[in-house]
Design a protein around this motif. Structure first.
Motif, short mmCIF file in Angstrom:
data_model
loop_
_atom_site.label_atom_id
_atom_site.label_comp_id
_atom_site.label_asym_id
_atom_site.label_seq_id
_atom_site.Cartn_x
_atom_site.Cartn_y
_atom_site.Cartn_z
N PHE A 63 42.74 40.12 37.58
CA PHE A 63 41.64 39.35 38.15
C PHE A 63 42.22 38.33 39.12
N ALA A 64 41.97 38.55 40.41
CA ALA A 64 42.50 37.65 41.44
C ALA A 64 41.45 36.61 41.80
N SER A 65 41.79 35.36 41.53
CA SER A 65 40.88 34.25 41.85
C SER A 65 41.61 32.94 41.63
N ASP A 66 41.21 31.92 42.35
CA ASP A 66 41.77 30.59 42.18
C ASP A 66 41.02 29.87 41.08
N LEU A 67 41.62 29.82 39.89
CA LEU A 67 40.95 29.19 38.75
C LEU A 67 41.04 27.67 38.78
N GLY A 68 41.69 27.14 39.80
CA GLY A 68 41.71 25.69 39.98
C GLY A 68 40.42 25.17 40.59
N ALA A 69 39.54 26.10 40.97
CA ALA A 69 38.25 25.74 41.54
C ALA A 69 37.14 26.18 40.61
N PRO A 70 36.04 25.45 40.54
CA PRO A 70 34.93 25.83 39.66
C PRO A 70 34.43 27.24 39.93
N GLU A 71 34.40 27.63 41.21
CA GLU A 71 33.89 28.95 41.58
C GLU A 71 34.77 30.06 41.01
N GLY A 72 36.07 29.82 40.98
CA GLY A 72 36.98 30.82 40.43
C GLY A 72 36.78 31.01 38.94
N CYS A 73 36.59 29.92 38.22
CA CYS A 73 36.35 30.00 36.78
C CYS A 73 35.02 30.71 36.50
N ALA A 74 34.01 30.42 37.29
CA ALA A 74 32.71 31.05 37.10
C ALA A 74 32.79 32.55 37.36
N ALA A 75 33.57 32.93 38.38
CA ALA A 75 33.72 34.35 38.69
C ALA A 75 34.43 35.10 37.57
N LEU A 76 35.43 34.48 36.98
CA LEU A 76 36.13 35.11 35.87
C LEU A 76 35.20 35.27 34.67
N SER A 77 34.40 34.27 34.39
CA SER A 77 33.47 34.33 33.26
C SER A 77 32.46 35.47 33.41
N LYS A 78 32.09 35.77 34.66
CA LYS A 78 31.17 36.88 34.91
C LYS A 78 31.87 38.22 34.82
N ALA A 79 33.15 38.25 35.22
CA ALA A 79 33.89 39.51 35.22
C ALA A 79 34.39 39.88 33.83
N VAL A 80 34.76 38.88 33.05
CA VAL A 80 35.26 39.09 31.69
C VAL A 80 34.33 38.33 30.75
N LEU A 81 33.48 39.04 30.06
CA LEU A 81 32.39 38.39 29.33
C LEU A 81 32.85 37.69 28.05
N HIS A 82 33.91 38.20 27.41
CA HIS A 82 34.38 37.53 26.21
C HIS A 82 35.90 37.63 26.11
N ALA A 83 36.47 36.69 25.42
CA ALA A 83 37.92 36.69 25.17
C ALA A 83 38.16 36.17 23.76
N ASP A 84 39.12 36.77 23.08
CA ASP A 84 39.52 36.31 21.76
C ASP A 84 40.67 35.30 21.86
N ILE A 85 41.43 35.42 22.95
CA ILE A 85 42.60 34.56 23.17
C ILE A 85 42.52 34.02 24.59
N LEU A 86 42.67 32.72 24.73
CA LEU A 86 42.68 32.09 26.04
C LEU A 86 43.90 31.19 26.15
N VAL A 87 44.76 31.50 27.10
CA VAL A 87 45.94 30.67 27.35
C VAL A 87 45.75 29.98 28.69
N ASN A 88 45.55 28.67 28.64
CA ASN A 88 45.34 27.86 29.84
C ASN A 88 46.71 27.44 30.39
N ASN A 89 47.27 28.33 31.21
CA ASN A 89 48.62 28.12 31.73
C ASN A 89 48.65 27.57 33.16
N LEU A 90 47.53 27.68 33.86
CA LEU A 90 47.51 27.26 35.27
C LEU A 90 47.92 25.80 35.42
N GLY A 91 48.82 25.55 36.38
CA GLY A 91 49.23 24.18 36.62
C GLY A 91 50.06 24.07 37.88
#
Length: 264
Positions: A63-91
């Motif tokens: 999934f290619a998107s800039d998750l540092g922006a609200p729009e990128g996070c929203a796009a990921l949430s629509k593309a991947v509806l659920h997750a059991d594991i989330l690793v917040n590594n972006l920095g």
């Protein structure tokens, strides 16, 4: 210990290189369907190829998107509806003290390092609670406790992650979901390598030698007296994401080589 994440879906933000790539590789090798993220599709494709060399049976999605922006996070949430594991590594990281860090830089550190994890956790946490199982991990840093005055905004953002992880862990108490922070120390990531490559070339040394000298000069309290590998950081994260880590939550887990001089 046999860590089996089969049947789980994992998201690792900023997982095309460095620590993120090592984490995605480890989680995928343990059996989870793993979403690999980066800002550019080419980088995502390369990362997937790299992971498959180590774990040829890995189940991967890009999934290619800039998750540092609200729009990128929203796009990921629509593309991947659920997750059991989330690793917040972006920095992001870089130099800057009180006088040299502009307001826009402070805002950038906050949005990328802090709010990306807040937004993604908000998107996926309710589903984890409903399924009574989930793992959320924030990749913080020893700089979140050992604040570097010459990287002040970065240190602030890493401290914020510790507070957020602890607070969310308490919010979901008894739900079967764990929330933790992992604190790497100096690590031979791609970013660190790029930072010292010119110095190594000029001095006729390897990157590893320069990294060791950096640790001994600037992180002299380090007990291992060297930089960690990305795989060493990933090992901790994979464990924290496992069923075996069910009693570990609300923790700040150090993989700092002993840099932070405390026994607690």
């Amino acid at each position: 210990m046999n860590i089996d994440l089969s049947g789980k879906t994992a998201i690792v933000s900023a997982s095309t290189a460095g620590i993120g790539l090592a984490i995605a590789t480890g989680i995928a090798a343990a059996g989870a369907e793993t979403i690999v993220n980066g800002r550019k599709q080419e980088a995502v494709d390369r990362a997937i190829e790299t992971i498959l060399k180590t774990a040829p049976k890995a189940k991967l999605r890009g999934f290619a998107s800039d998750l540092g922006a609200p729009e990128g996070c929203a796009a990921l949430s629509k593309a991947v509806l659920h997750a059991d594991i989330l690793v917040n590594n972006l920095g992001v990281f870089g130099p800057g003290d009180l006088f040299t860090t502009a307001d826009d830089d402070w805002e950038r550190y906050f949005q990328v390092n802090v709010m990306s994890g807040v937004r993604l956790t908000r998107s996926y946490l309710k589903g984890m609670i409903e399924r009574k199982w989930g793992r959320v991990v924030f990749i913080s840093s020893e700089s979140g406790l050992n604040i570097p005055p010459d990287m002040l905004a970065y240190g602030f953002s890493k401290t914020a992650q510790l507070s957020i992880a602890r607070g969310i862990a308490k919010q979901v108490a008894g739900s079967g979901v764990t929330v933790n922070a992992v604190l790497p120390g100096p690590t031979l990531s791609d970013g660190f390598r790029a930072m010292v490559e010119d110095t190594a070339r000029q001095q006729g040394k390897t990157v590893e030698q320069v990294a060791t000298e950096f640790v001994r000069e600037h992180r002299s309290s380090s007990i291992i007296q060297r930089a960690a590998s990305t795989e060493e950081i990933a090992n901790m994260v994979v464990y924290v994401c496992s069923p075996q880590a069910s009693a570990t939550t609300g923790a700040a887990l150090r993989v700092d080589g002993g840099v932070i001089d405390t026994i607690a």
